[in-house]
Design an enzyme around this catalytic site. Structure first.
Site, PDB file in Angstrom:
ATOM      1  N   ASP A 128      43.804-137.675  68.156  1.00  0.00           N
ATOM      2  CA  ASP A 128      44.469-136.941  69.231  1.00  0.00           C
ATOM      3  C   ASP A 128      44.057-135.481  69.166  1.00  0.00           C
ATOM      4  O   ASP A 128      43.796-134.949  68.075  1.00  0.00           O
ATOM      5  CB  ASP A 128      45.989-137.047  69.101  1.00  0.00           C
ATOM      6  CG  ASP A 128      46.492-138.471  69.287  1.00  0.00           C
ATOM      7  OD1 ASP A 128      45.916-139.188  70.123  1.00  0.00           O
ATOM      8  OD2 ASP A 128      47.446-138.864  68.599  1.00  0.00           O
ATOM      9  N   ASP A 139      45.480-141.796  76.155  1.00  0.00           N
ATOM     10  CA  ASP A 139      46.929-141.733  76.394  1.00  0.00           C
ATOM     11  C   ASP A 139      47.231-141.295  77.826  1.00  0.00           C
ATOM     12  O   ASP A 139      48.158-141.805  78.457  1.00  0.00           O
ATOM     13  CB  ASP A 139      47.584-140.759  75.415  1.00  0.00           C
ATOM     14  CG  ASP A 139      47.458-141.208  73.971  1.00  0.00           C
ATOM     15  OD1 ASP A 139      47.399-142.426  73.748  1.00  0.00           O
ATOM     16  OD2 ASP A 139      47.422-140.346  73.084  1.00  0.00           O
TER      17      ASP A 139
END
Length: 221
Positions: A151, A185
């Site tokens: 991420d 995401d």
């Protein structure tokens, strides 16, 4: 929307997602961040579990972190396989474009994160206190199915102490938006959002559309 167009969308999202992850993994050390704007940072973190960094072992304390990680990865593979079959089905049945598009980006996002979970442990060395190496001679930081999701997108839009007059949370420090996420995401969240907001359009009853045509055809017989 045809299956060919859906495939192009999927490939595009996967490329953007994986290129951004590989760049971060090979140029940043773990927890390193760069401020782009006051409200946007590139921050490298690794997610070993589900959304918000939650792990199955946090809920089911009787299983180990390793078992929980494997179970989560296998579940993700099963889920994305089901989504893939759903996508092929709706595309072949010429369902509304918005439905095919939404499923396509959800599938792309889910597959993007699965690639991290399945292969990144083998492809990269550890990122603690060092920039990871791609295809290290000494081997990766984990085995197949035990990789961590990369991420990097962080939007600390606002932080501060909330007004005292707010019930329960008044006077407490609050930060919006704390989670760090990735392109995959965003694709998943956007797809789910489209299905929720445009639910009636995405899942419209084809029989109601075809009925006038069927009735008019029958009247001519």
């Amino acid at each position: 929307m045809s299956l060919k167009k859906a495939s192009i969308i999927i490939v595009f999202i996967l490329l953007v997602d994986q290129i951004s992850k590989i760049y971060i993994k090979t140029h940043f050390t773990l927890n390193e961040d760069i401020t782009v704007f006051s409200w946007f940072k590139i921050a490298f973190v690794e997610n070993d579990g589900m959304a918000w960094g939650t792990k199955l072992s946090d809920w089911f304390t009787f299983i180990s972190d390793k078992t929980a990680k494997l179970a989560l990865t296998l579940f993700r593979i099963a889920a994305v396989t089901g989504i893939g079959f759903w996508l092929v089905d709706v595309a072949k049945k010429h369902k509304p474009k918005i439905l095919v598009f939404a499923i396509s980006i959800i599938f792309a996002g889910a597959l993007g994160n699965i690639l991290d979970s399945v292969f990144y442990g083998v492809l990269f060395s550890d990122s603690h206190m060092q920039v990871a190496e791609f295809l290290p001679k000494a081997g990766g930081y984990a085995g197949v199915f035990y990789g961590k999701v990369v991420d990097m997108l962080h939007f600390p839009i606002w932080s501060g102490v909330l007004p005292e007059w707010l019930p329960i949370i008044g006077g407490k420090y609050f930060s919006f938006f704390d989670p760090v996420f990735n392109v995959a995401d965003i694709a998943i969240s956007t797809g789910i959002g489209i299905l929720i907001v445009f639910n009636k359009k995405a899942f419209k009853d084809d029989s109601k559309i075809d009925r006038p045509f069927v009735e008019s055809r029958n009247s001519l017989n």
